[in-house]
Write an enzyme that holds these catalytic residues in place. Structure first.
Site, PDB file in Angstrom:
ATOM      1  N   HIS A   1      23.812  65.681  38.018  1.00 14.89           N
ATOM      2  CA  HIS A   1      24.312  64.419  37.445  1.00 14.89           C
ATOM      3  C   HIS A   1      25.773  64.528  36.979  1.00 14.89           C
ATOM      4  CE1 HIS A   1      22.547  60.552  35.494  1.00 14.89           C
ATOM      5  NE2 HIS A   1      23.795  60.355  35.842  1.00 14.89           N
TER       6      HIS A   1
ATOM      7  N   TYR B   1      17.609  58.252  33.279  1.00 16.30           N
ATOM      8  CA  TYR B   1      17.457  56.813  33.060  1.00 16.30           C
ATOM      9  C   TYR B   1      16.092  56.524  32.430  1.00 16.30           C
ATOM     10  CZ  TYR B   1      21.405  56.756  36.361  1.00 16.30           C
ATOM     11  OH  TYR B   1      22.600  56.986  36.998  1.00 16.30           O
TER      12      TYR B   1
HETATM   13  P1  NDP Z   1      26.996  47.896  37.860  1.00 15.33           P
HETATM   14  O1  NDP Z   1      28.472  47.812  38.041  1.00 15.33           O
HETATM   15  O2  NDP Z   1      26.111  47.957  39.023  1.00 15.33           O
HETATM   16  O3  NDP Z   1      26.598  46.646  36.944  1.00 15.33           O
HETATM   17  C1  NDP Z   1      25.290  46.438  36.487  1.00 15.33           C
HETATM   18  C2  NDP Z   1      25.314  45.316  35.447  1.00 15.33           C
HETATM   19  O4  NDP Z   1      25.870  44.132  36.003  1.00 15.33           O
HETATM   20  C3  NDP Z   1      23.950  44.962  34.945  1.00 15.33           C
HETATM   21  O5  NDP Z   1      24.097  44.614  33.576  1.00 15.33           O
HETATM   22  C4  NDP Z   1      23.563  43.703  35.746  1.00 15.33           C
HETATM   23  O6  NDP Z   1      22.760  42.882  34.934  1.00 15.33           O
HETATM   24  C5  NDP Z   1      24.900  43.068  36.009  1.00 15.33           C
HETATM   25  N1  NDP Z   1      25.004  42.450  37.349  1.00 15.33           N
HETATM   26  C6  NDP Z   1      24.598  42.953  38.531  1.00 15.33           C
HETATM   27  N2  NDP Z   1      24.897  42.137  39.554  1.00 15.33           N
HETATM   28  C7  NDP Z   1      25.513  41.073  39.005  1.00 15.33           C
HETATM   29  C8  NDP Z   1      26.051  39.862  39.520  1.00 15.33           C
HETATM   30  N3  NDP Z   1      26.023  39.603  40.831  1.00 15.33           N
HETATM   31  N4  NDP Z   1      26.607  38.972  38.646  1.00 15.33           N
HETATM   32  C9  NDP Z   1      26.644  39.230  37.332  1.00 15.33           C
HETATM   33  N5  NDP Z   1      26.142  40.359  36.769  1.00 15.33           N
HETATM   34  C10 NDP Z   1      25.575  41.257  37.587  1.00 15.33           C
HETATM   35  O7  NDP Z   1      26.781  49.093  36.846  1.00 15.33           O
HETATM   36  P2  NDP Z   1      25.830  50.371  36.743  1.00 15.33           P
HETATM   37  O8  NDP Z   1      26.456  51.229  35.707  1.00 15.33           O
HETATM   38  O9  NDP Z   1      24.420  50.000  36.582  1.00 15.33           O
HETATM   39  O10 NDP Z   1      26.060  51.126  38.140  1.00 15.33           O
HETATM   40  C11 NDP Z   1      25.207  50.978  39.247  1.00 15.33           C
HETATM   41  C12 NDP Z   1      24.304  52.178  39.411  1.00 15.33           C
HETATM   42  O11 NDP Z   1      25.054  53.368  39.620  1.00 15.33           O
HETATM   43  C13 NDP Z   1      23.475  52.507  38.160  1.00 15.33           C
HETATM   44  O12 NDP Z   1      22.444  51.598  37.943  1.00 15.33           O
HETATM   45  C14 NDP Z   1      23.063  53.926  38.475  1.00 15.33           C
HETATM   46  O13 NDP Z   1      22.012  53.941  39.405  1.00 15.33           O
HETATM   47  C15 NDP Z   1      24.354  54.475  39.059  1.00 15.33           C
HETATM   48  N6  NDP Z   1      25.215  55.116  38.036  1.00 15.33           N
HETATM   49  C16 NDP Z   1      25.439  56.469  38.136  1.00 15.33           C
HETATM   50  C17 NDP Z   1      26.192  57.139  37.197  1.00 15.33           C
HETATM   51  C18 NDP Z   1      26.391  58.609  37.324  1.00 15.33           C
HETATM   52  O14 NDP Z   1      26.878  59.232  36.368  1.00 15.33           O
HETATM   53  N7  NDP Z   1      26.078  59.195  38.451  1.00 15.33           N
HETATM   54  C19 NDP Z   1      26.796  56.434  36.042  1.00 15.33           C
HETATM   55  C20 NDP Z   1      26.576  55.000  36.078  1.00 15.33           C
HETATM   56  C21 NDP Z   1      25.822  54.392  37.045  1.00 15.33           C
HETATM   57  P3  NDP Z   1      21.274  42.399  35.399  1.00 15.33           P
HETATM   58  O15 NDP Z   1      20.478  43.639  35.695  1.00 15.33           O
HETATM   59  O16 NDP Z   1      20.797  41.645  34.214  1.00 15.33           O
HETATM   60  O17 NDP Z   1      21.500  41.541  36.599  1.00 15.33           O
END
Ligand code: NDP
Length: 275
Positions: free
Chosen positions: A111, A53
């Site tokens: 990962h 990240y």
């Molecule tokens: P999420 O499903 O957590 O969504 C994150 C997005 O949604 C961001 O753009 C955020 O924007 C927005 N968001 C968050 N809360 C809200 C809300 N209540 N209402 C509206 N929009 C919202 O996706 P991620 O892919 O980030 O998954 C979460 C975590 O999982 C990652 O950050 C990472 O740590 C992990 N991950 C691991 C992976 C792997 O391969 N092991 C792959 C993908 C993710 P904003 O920040 O502007 O609020």
């Protein structure tokens, strides 16, 4: 907050904070640090990050956010598959610890599966565990056959499989999730709101009631699943507060049935999906 036991006897909180996308833009840095701190103050002490990240940038943001609070936290980071050789894993972990300004990780994950033999990666993970640099280790994006293969090398210590799991991605319910439950391994659900895309779903909107938002329904639904940890990411205080409040929501049998109808569980085995 409720927590789940790991095979080592340690415990992991059921709701934490993701960090994908953090540490990429200087302008956003202070907002990201503030958001993580705010979440920690609320009680979301599990922070999920990775060397990938922001190419280390997210870990540096996390370091700023957790200053002076290390003992309260459950810190998770991940090694890139191309670094996951015997020596490379240990070096990558050392770099993560340096960026995070800490001397141990609560959990360190591969990962996703790459071309390095699993035997090598697990030797390194076991060594890191023995030296105290990590308390537990696990995997991410492993399908059931990968998990079974890993069992040959992991001394029954794999602590989690972090996988894509949300209402619109229920494939793991066929195999990975039951297998992990049977082995006593919590599953970490990443992208719980499908990076925001799920929130536009009309069916989810219909189930959301007064004072309960679609994001809260999506997160709460995951928290209702046995043996699942959820790690939504947000860089905004209002959304962190909203996501945190999902802990207190109880979905009724009727809500759960309506969600099953709108987002059916898998009817057959399917390959593991990833983002
Ligand atoms: P999420 O499903 O957590 O969504 C994150 C997005 O949604 C961001 O753009 C955020 O924007 C927005 N968001 C968050 N809360 C809200 C809300 N209540 N209402 C509206 N929009 C919202 O996706 P991620 O892919 O980030 O998954 C979460 C975590 O999982 C990652 O950050 C990472 O740590 C992990 N991950 C691991 C992976 C792997 O391969 N092991 C792959 C993908 C993710 P904003 O920040 O502007 O609020």
């Amino acid at each position: 907050m409720r927590s789940l036991p790991l095979p080592s006897g340690a415990t992991m909180p059921v709701l934490g904070q993701g960090t994908w996308g953090m540490g990429e833009r200087t302008k956003q840095r202070s907002q990201e640090i503030d958001a993580l701190k705010f979440g920690i103050d609320l009680g979301m002490t599990l922070i999920d990050t990775a060397e990938m990240y922001g190419e280390g940038g997210a870990e540096e943001v996390v370091a700023e956010a957790i200053k002076g609070q290390r003992s309260r936290l459950f810190l998770v980071s991940k090694v890139y598959p191309h670094n996951a050789t015997r020596r490379g894993t240990i070096q990558a972990c050392d770099r993560s610890l340096k960026r995070l300004k800490t001397d141990y990780l609560d959990l360190y994950l591969l990962h996703w599966r790459g071309s390095v033999p699993l035997s090598e990666t697990f030797e390194a993970l076991l060594e890191l565990r023995q030296s105290g640099k990590i308390r537990d280790f696990g995997v991410s994006n492993f399908d059931q056959d990968d998990l079974v293969e890993a069992r040959q090398f992991d001394h029954n210590l794999t602590a989690t499989d972090q996988v894509l799991y949300n209402l619109s991605r229920r494939g793991i319910e066929w195999d990975v999730l039951p297998w992990c439950r049977q082995q006593g391994i919590p599953v970490m659900a990443y992208s719980p709101i499908e990076q925001g895309r799920l929130l536009k779903n009309k069916a989810l909107g219909a189930i959301s009631r007064l004072n309960v938002t679609p994001a809260q329904v999506a997160i709460s639904w995951l928290l209702h699943q046995e043996n699942v940890v959820v790690i939504p990411k947000s860089s905004r205080r209002d959304r962190i507060q909203e996501n945190y409040a999902a802990l207190d929501i109880t979905l009724s049998q009727a809500d759960l049935a309506a969600l099953d109808e709108a987002f059916p569980p898998p009817a057959r085995s399917q390959p593991l999906e990833m983002l």
